[in-house]
Design a protein around this motif. Structure first.
Motif, PDB file in Angstrom:
ATOM      1  N   GLU A   1       0.871  -1.148   0.015  1.00  0.00           N
ATOM      2  CA  GLU A   1      -0.022  -0.066   0.050  1.00  0.00           C
ATOM      3  C   GLU A   1       0.806   1.254   0.114  1.00  0.00           C
ATOM      4  O   GLU A   1       0.537   2.199  -0.642  1.00  0.00           O
ATOM      5  CB  GLU A   1      -0.880  -0.064   1.290  1.00  0.00           C
ATOM      6  CG  GLU A   1      -2.136  -0.978   1.088  1.00  0.00           C
ATOM      7  CD  GLU A   1      -2.886  -1.032   2.325  1.00  0.00           C
ATOM      8  OE1 GLU A   1      -2.602  -0.553   3.232  1.00  0.00           O
ATOM      9  OE2 GLU A   1      -3.604  -2.196   2.525  1.00  0.00           O
TER      10      GLU A   1
ATOM     11  N   GLU B   1       2.156   1.707  -3.346  1.00  0.00           N
ATOM     12  CA  GLU B   1       1.126   2.330  -4.373  1.00  0.00           C
ATOM     13  C   GLU B   1       0.972   3.730  -4.129  1.00  0.00           C
ATOM     14  O   GLU B   1       0.667   4.639  -5.372  1.00  0.00           O
ATOM     15  CB  GLU B   1      -0.362   1.581  -4.119  1.00  0.00           C
ATOM     16  CG  GLU B   1      -0.265   0.215  -4.664  1.00  0.00           C
ATOM     17  CD  GLU B   1      -1.539  -0.538  -4.144  1.00  0.00           C
ATOM     18  OE1 GLU B   1      -2.513   0.045  -3.518  1.00  0.00           O
ATOM     19  OE2 GLU B   1      -1.708  -1.794  -4.704  1.00  0.00           O
ATOM     20  N   VAL B   2       0.945   4.383  -2.875  1.00  0.00           N
ATOM     21  CA  VAL B   2       0.899   5.656  -2.729  1.00  0.00           C
ATOM     22  C   VAL B   2       2.004   6.321  -3.616  1.00  0.00           C
ATOM     23  O   VAL B   2       1.892   7.569  -3.938  1.00  0.00           O
ATOM     24  CB  VAL B   2       1.110   5.924  -1.018  1.00  0.00           C
ATOM     25  CG1 VAL B   2       1.019   7.437  -0.808  1.00  0.00           C
ATOM     26  CG2 VAL B   2      -0.354   5.416  -0.581  1.00  0.00           C
TER      27      VAL B   2
ATOM     28  N   LEU C   1       3.675   5.563  -5.952  1.00  0.00           N
ATOM     29  CA  LEU C   1       3.527   5.340  -7.242  1.00  0.00           C
ATOM     30  C   LEU C   1       2.511   6.484  -7.858  1.00  0.00           C
ATOM     31  O   LEU C   1       2.749   7.063  -8.735  1.00  0.00           O
ATOM     32  CB  LEU C   1       3.178   3.928  -7.557  1.00  0.00           C
ATOM     33  CG  LEU C   1       3.186   3.437  -9.333  1.00  0.00           C
ATOM     34  CD1 LEU C   1       4.477   3.674  -9.921  1.00  0.00           C
ATOM     35  CD2 LEU C   1       2.531   2.338  -9.523  1.00  0.00           C
ATOM     36  N   VAL C   2       1.484   6.393  -7.230  1.00  0.00           N
ATOM     37  CA  VAL C   2       0.364   7.679  -7.513  1.00  0.00           C
ATOM     38  C   VAL C   2       1.074   9.008  -7.549  1.00  0.00           C
ATOM     39  O   VAL C   2       0.833   9.870  -8.457  1.00  0.00           O
ATOM     40  CB  VAL C   2      -0.601   7.347  -6.766  1.00  0.00           C
ATOM     41  CG1 VAL C   2      -1.750   8.484  -6.917  1.00  0.00           C
ATOM     42  CG2 VAL C   2      -1.674   6.115  -7.059  1.00  0.00           C
ATOM     43  N   SER C   3       1.788   9.251  -6.459  1.00  0.00           N
ATOM     44  CA  SER C   3       2.440  10.509  -6.222  1.00  0.00           C
ATOM     45  C   SER C   3       3.378  10.871  -7.341  1.00  0.00           C
ATOM     46  O   SER C   3       3.584  11.959  -7.820  1.00  0.00           O
ATOM     47  CB  SER C   3       3.248  10.775  -4.756  1.00  0.00           C
ATOM     48  OG  SER C   3       3.742  11.773  -4.749  1.00  0.00           O
TER      49      SER C   3
ATOM     50  N   HIS D   1       3.455   9.547 -10.372  1.00  0.00           N
ATOM     51  CA  HIS D   1       2.669   9.855 -11.770  1.00  0.00           C
ATOM     52  C   HIS D   1       2.176  11.026 -11.643  1.00  0.00           C
ATOM     53  O   HIS D   1       2.216  11.658 -12.668  1.00  0.00           O
ATOM     54  CB  HIS D   1       1.776   8.718 -11.833  1.00  0.00           C
ATOM     55  CG  HIS D   1       2.266   7.250 -12.366  1.00  0.00           C
ATOM     56  ND1 HIS D   1       2.498   7.159 -13.546  1.00  0.00           N
ATOM     57  CD2 HIS D   1       2.201   6.240 -11.750  1.00  0.00           C
ATOM     58  CE1 HIS D   1       2.877   5.757 -13.854  1.00  0.00           C
ATOM     59  NE2 HIS D   1       2.856   5.370 -12.451  1.00  0.00           N
ATOM     60  N   ARG D   2       1.604  11.546 -10.479  1.00  0.00           N
ATOM     61  CA  ARG D   2       1.099  12.954 -10.452  1.00  0.00           C
ATOM     62  C   ARG D   2       2.079  14.006 -10.911  1.00  0.00           C
ATOM     63  O   ARG D   2       1.912  14.909 -11.614  1.00  0.00           O
ATOM     64  CB  ARG D   2       0.394  13.223  -9.247  1.00  0.00           C
ATOM     65  CG  ARG D   2      -0.830  12.404  -9.171  1.00  0.00           C
ATOM     66  CD  ARG D   2      -1.539  13.033  -7.892  1.00  0.00           C
ATOM     67  NE  ARG D   2      -2.944  12.229  -7.722  1.00  0.00           N
ATOM     68  CZ  ARG D   2      -3.515  11.937  -6.554  1.00  0.00           C
ATOM     69  NH1 ARG D   2      -2.970  12.369  -5.402  1.00  0.00           N
ATOM     70  NH2 ARG D   2      -4.615  11.322  -6.555  1.00  0.00           N
ATOM     71  N   GLN D   3       3.229  13.641 -10.319  1.00  0.00           N
ATOM     72  CA  GLN D   3       4.471  14.709 -10.408  1.00  0.00           C
ATOM     73  C   GLN D   3       4.933  14.756 -11.808  1.00  0.00           C
ATOM     74  O   GLN D   3       5.084  15.842 -12.185  1.00  0.00           O
ATOM     75  CB  GLN D   3       5.553  14.251  -9.348  1.00  0.00           C
ATOM     76  CG  GLN D   3       6.962  15.396  -9.550  1.00  0.00           C
ATOM     77  CD  GLN D   3       6.052  16.715  -8.773  1.00  0.00           C
ATOM     78  OE1 GLN D   3       5.675  16.821  -7.999  1.00  0.00           O
ATOM     79  NE2 GLN D   3       6.745  17.677  -9.772  1.00  0.00           N
ATOM     80  N   GLN D   4       4.946  13.575 -12.396  1.00  0.00           N
ATOM     81  CA  GLN D   4       5.477  13.526 -13.713  1.00  0.00           C
ATOM     82  C   GLN D   4       4.362  14.319 -14.737  1.00  0.00           C
ATOM     83  O   GLN D   4       4.861  15.075 -15.535  1.00  0.00           O
ATOM     84  CB  GLN D   4       5.427  12.095 -14.075  1.00  0.00           C
ATOM     85  CG  GLN D   4       6.846  11.298 -13.834  1.00  0.00           C
ATOM     86  CD  GLN D   4       6.802   9.939 -13.909  1.00  0.00           C
ATOM     87  OE1 GLN D   4       5.922   9.536 -14.532  1.00  0.00           O
ATOM     88  NE2 GLN D   4       7.742   9.272 -13.931  1.00  0.00           N
TER      89      GLN D   4
END
Length: 66
Positions: free
Chosen positions: A32, A35-36, A38-40, A42-45
Motif C-alpha cells: 500500500e 502504491e501511494v 507510485l500515484v504520487s 505519476h502525478r508529479q510527472q
C-alpha cells in the motif's frame, strides 16, 4: 519434519501460521505504501510535463513577438 531451505528452516512449527499472518500484514502495508508513492510519482510527472509544455509555449510566443 523440518528441512533446511535457502533462507533458513522450512517446516511446521508452532506459531508458523501466526508468523505468516504477520508477514502478510507487513507485506500488504508495504504494498500500500508503494502504491501511494507510485500515484504520487505519476502525478508529479504529469505536473512536470504540463510545466514543460507551458514553458515551451511561452518561449514560442516570445520568439514570435521578437
Amino acid at each position: 519434519m523440518k528441512e533446511a531451505g535457502e533462507h533458513g528452516v522450512v517446516g511446521g512449527g508452532e506459531g508458523g501460521l501466526a508468523d505468516l499472518a504477520l508477514q502478510d500484514q507487513q507485506l500488504m502495508a508495504e504494498c500500500e505504501g508503494l502504491e501511494v508513492l507510485l500515484v504520487s510519482a505519476h502525478r508529479q510527472q504529469a505536473q512536470d510535463r504540463q510545466d514543460v509544455g507551458r514553458s515551451e509555449v511561452g518561449q514560442t510566443q516570445q520568439r514570435d513577438s521578437s
